[in-house]
Design a protein around this motif. Structure first.
Motif, PDB file in Angstrom:
ATOM      1  N   GLU A 277      35.075  48.813  51.645  1.00  0.00           N
ATOM      2  CA  GLU A 277      35.440  47.385  52.441  1.00  0.00           C
ATOM      3  C   GLU A 277      35.432  46.365  51.361  1.00  0.00           C
ATOM      4  OE1 GLU A 277      32.271  46.780  55.103  1.00  0.00           O
ATOM      5  OE2 GLU A 277      33.034  48.379  56.409  1.00  0.00           O
ATOM      6  N   LEU A 278      34.638  46.247  50.353  1.00  0.00           N
ATOM      7  CA  LEU A 278      34.678  45.120  49.385  1.00  0.00           C
ATOM      8  C   LEU A 278      35.756  45.444  48.284  1.00  0.00           C
ATOM      9  CD1 LEU A 278      30.815  44.324  48.889  1.00  0.00           C
ATOM     10  CD2 LEU A 278      32.601  43.173  50.219  1.00  0.00           C
ATOM     11  N   VAL A 285      42.142  40.058  43.479  1.00  0.00           N
ATOM     12  CA  VAL A 285      41.460  39.763  42.207  1.00  0.00           C
ATOM     13  C   VAL A 285      41.112  40.856  41.169  1.00  0.00           C
ATOM     14  CG1 VAL A 285      39.397  38.650  41.342  1.00  0.00           C
ATOM     15  CG2 VAL A 285      40.225  38.218  43.681  1.00  0.00           C
ATOM     16  N   LEU A 286      40.940  41.899  41.506  1.00  0.00           N
ATOM     17  CA  LEU A 286      40.522  43.049  40.671  1.00  0.00           C
ATOM     18  C   LEU A 286      41.898  43.594  40.091  1.00  0.00           C
ATOM     19  CD1 LEU A 286      38.074  45.242  42.872  1.00  0.00           C
ATOM     20  CD2 LEU A 286      37.459  44.130  40.525  1.00  0.00           C
ATOM     21  N   LYS A 287      42.944  43.208  40.436  1.00  0.00           N
ATOM     22  CA  LYS A 287      44.431  43.550  39.870  1.00  0.00           C
ATOM     23  C   LYS A 287      44.639  42.739  38.614  1.00  0.00           C
ATOM     24  CE  LYS A 287      47.326  45.776  43.331  1.00  0.00           C
ATOM     25  NZ  LYS A 287      48.515  45.716  44.216  1.00  0.00           N
ATOM     26  N   ARG A 288      43.951  41.363  38.767  1.00  0.00           N
ATOM     27  CA  ARG A 288      44.295  40.813  37.781  1.00  0.00           C
ATOM     28  C   ARG A 288      43.032  40.680  36.630  1.00  0.00           C
ATOM     29  NH1 ARG A 288      43.480  35.080  39.177  1.00  0.00           N
ATOM     30  NH2 ARG A 288      44.447  34.624  37.448  1.00  0.00           N
ATOM     31  N   GLU A 330      31.020  38.563  40.842  1.00  0.00           N
ATOM     32  CA  GLU A 330      31.102  39.123  42.283  1.00  0.00           C
ATOM     33  C   GLU A 330      32.344  40.129  42.578  1.00  0.00           C
ATOM     34  OE1 GLU A 330      30.873  37.106  46.783  1.00  0.00           O
ATOM     35  OE2 GLU A 330      30.626  35.794  45.042  1.00  0.00           O
ATOM     36  N   PRO A 331      33.402  39.882  42.105  1.00  0.00           N
ATOM     37  CA  PRO A 331      34.357  40.971  42.521  1.00  0.00           C
ATOM     38  C   PRO A 331      34.189  42.265  42.036  1.00  0.00           C
ATOM     39  CG  PRO A 331      35.551  38.958  41.710  1.00  0.00           C
ATOM     40  CD  PRO A 331      34.213  38.741  41.500  1.00  0.00           C
ATOM     41  N   LEU A 332      33.279  42.427  41.094  1.00  0.00           N
ATOM     42  CA  LEU A 332      33.033  43.684  40.673  1.00  0.00           C
ATOM     43  C   LEU A 332      32.032  44.384  41.486  1.00  0.00           C
ATOM     44  CD1 LEU A 332      32.503  43.034  36.683  1.00  0.00           C
ATOM     45  CD2 LEU A 332      34.532  43.830  37.874  1.00  0.00           C
ATOM     46  N   ILE A 333      31.421  43.668  42.402  1.00  0.00           N
ATOM     47  CA  ILE A 333      30.326  44.421  43.288  1.00  0.00           C
ATOM     48  C   ILE A 333      30.623  45.671  43.861  1.00  0.00           C
ATOM     49  CG2 ILE A 333      28.881  44.040  45.323  1.00  0.00           C
ATOM     50  CD1 ILE A 333      28.350  41.040  44.133  1.00  0.00           C
TER      51      ILE A 333
END
Length: 382
Positions: A277-278, A285-288, A330-333
């Motif tokens: 889900e996250l 964001v993770l693509k960047r 946080e985007p790495l969570i």
């Protein structure tokens, strides 16, 4: 030797009385007395009253205060505990968590005595359940080892011994309006000691029994604060870690204590669901943040997440943090949840000792992949 024991707290009335009694007995038995001071974050359950109402041996003083620093968190409590200790001309500040159920009087000796023998920083060395300390095992330990080359097994363990030199150095740093004021404090203490070349040692404390947290339920904010602090310190100390190429052992003060840790419950299904889900929530964001190859590998590895790929994720995350692409960790969570779920699946039938070997091997993989991090750093991707 003048010893102060500092106990940060927030709503720990159920456990802190035991911690105070054990610490007081340790001060009386090994140091002829000392001071216990509780820095509380505004508890509403009577935590401070329990502290002040706990009977202690003669020669032990007990103090409790509500810390004043504007950011609420463990780091703010520790800041004021260090100021208190230096104001009382203490030689050592022993920090212990307020939810400990395995602390003994000897913990105080093991965390304080090395400072009297010339060490500046005493880190804990525990025996923990294979699923306890997932942020330690998955991030703080392998990153600290691969960056700075010192094999400190519990860099965010929570229970430490600090000498005057380290306290003065930490208080002089302009970090107290950052995540250091919250759960970033432990990795800040450890990294500051290592990166500044202070003398460090590990104290064998045996089994750690505390109030463990199911990572899927409650460790998101802690992840952000610990990893954000770790990334921030990488920028500050890049001249220190860039040339480190091998792992050096850190001495242990005394004999390691065995035992069997209490089981820790991890909700595997919840970890897997939150990872999916996250990941969807942070996918753009993770693509960047991640290189294309890493992003695609991660997308296909939410159920099979090896250590080499995980090292690339964290190294690229550090690079993105440095460039400002990612203002928080946080985007790495979701990827931390996925990696934790992978470790849980791999160790379902493993003993504590077998799981420990996997964690130690992970640190070696991170060091093997350090050239990857240096490439990011030197080529301007960071």
């Amino acid at each position: 030797m003048r010893v102060v024991v500092g106990i940060p707290s927030y709503n720990n009335a159920g456990t802190i009385g035991f911690v105070v009694r054990q610490a007081a007995e340790g001060l009386a038995r090994y140091f002829g007395g000392g001071i216990i001071v509780n820095a509380d974050g505004g508890s509403t359950d009577g935590t401070r009253e329990v502290v002040m109402g706990t009977e202690v041996p003669e020669g032990v003083e007990v103090h409790s205060f509500t810390y004043r620093w504007p950011i609420s968190g463990k780091g703010s409590a520790v800041k004021e505990l260090m100021e208190f200790a230096l104001g009382r001309d203490a030689d050592v500040l022993v920090l212990v968590d307020s939810d400990l159920r395995s602390i003994t009087p000897e913990w105080i000796r093991l965390l304080a005595e090395p400072v009297g023998r010339g060490y500046d920083f005493v880190a804990p060395l525990y025996l923990r359940h294979k699923w306890d300390g997932t942020i330690t095992n998955g991030i703080a330990y392998p990153m600290t080892v691969s960056l700075y080359g010192r094999d400190v097994r519990q860099p965010i363990g929570g229970d430490f011994g600090l000498g005057r030199k380290l306290m003065e150095l930490c208080l002089s740093e302009d970090v107290w309006n950052t995540h250091v004021a919250r759960f970033g404090i432990d990795i800040f203490l450890t990294t500051t000691a290592i990166a500044n070349g202070l003398r460090i040692v590990q104290a064998p404390l045996g089994v750690k029994v505390h109030d463990p947290k199911d990572p899927a339920q409650s460790l998101g904010p802690m992840f952000n604060q610990v990893v954000g602090t770790l990334f921030m310190l990488m920028g500050r100390y890049e001249d220190v870690w860039m040339n480190v190429r091998k792992i050096e052992p850190v001495p242990v003060f005394g004999d390691f204590r065995g035992g069997e840790p209490e089981p820790v419950n991890v909700t595997l299904e919840l970890l897997e669901r939150k990872a999916r889900e996250l990941f969807s929530q942070y996918e753009r964001v993770l693509k960047r943040v991640l290189r294309p190859g890493t992003f695609e590998a991660v997308k296909g590895a939410l159920r099979d997440f090896d250590d080499r790929l995980w090292s690339h994720v964290l190294y690229e995350g550090a690079a993105a943090y440095r460039k400002g692409i990612m203002g928080e960790a946080e985007p790495l969570i979701p990827l931390y949840f996925a990696k934790t779920a992978d470790f849980v699946r791999r160790t379902l039938d493993a003993s504590t000792e077998e799981a420990e070997k996997l964690v130690r091997e992970r640190a070696k993989v991170f060091m093997e992949e350090k050239d990857y991090l240096l490439e990011l750093w030197k080529n301007g991707e960071a």
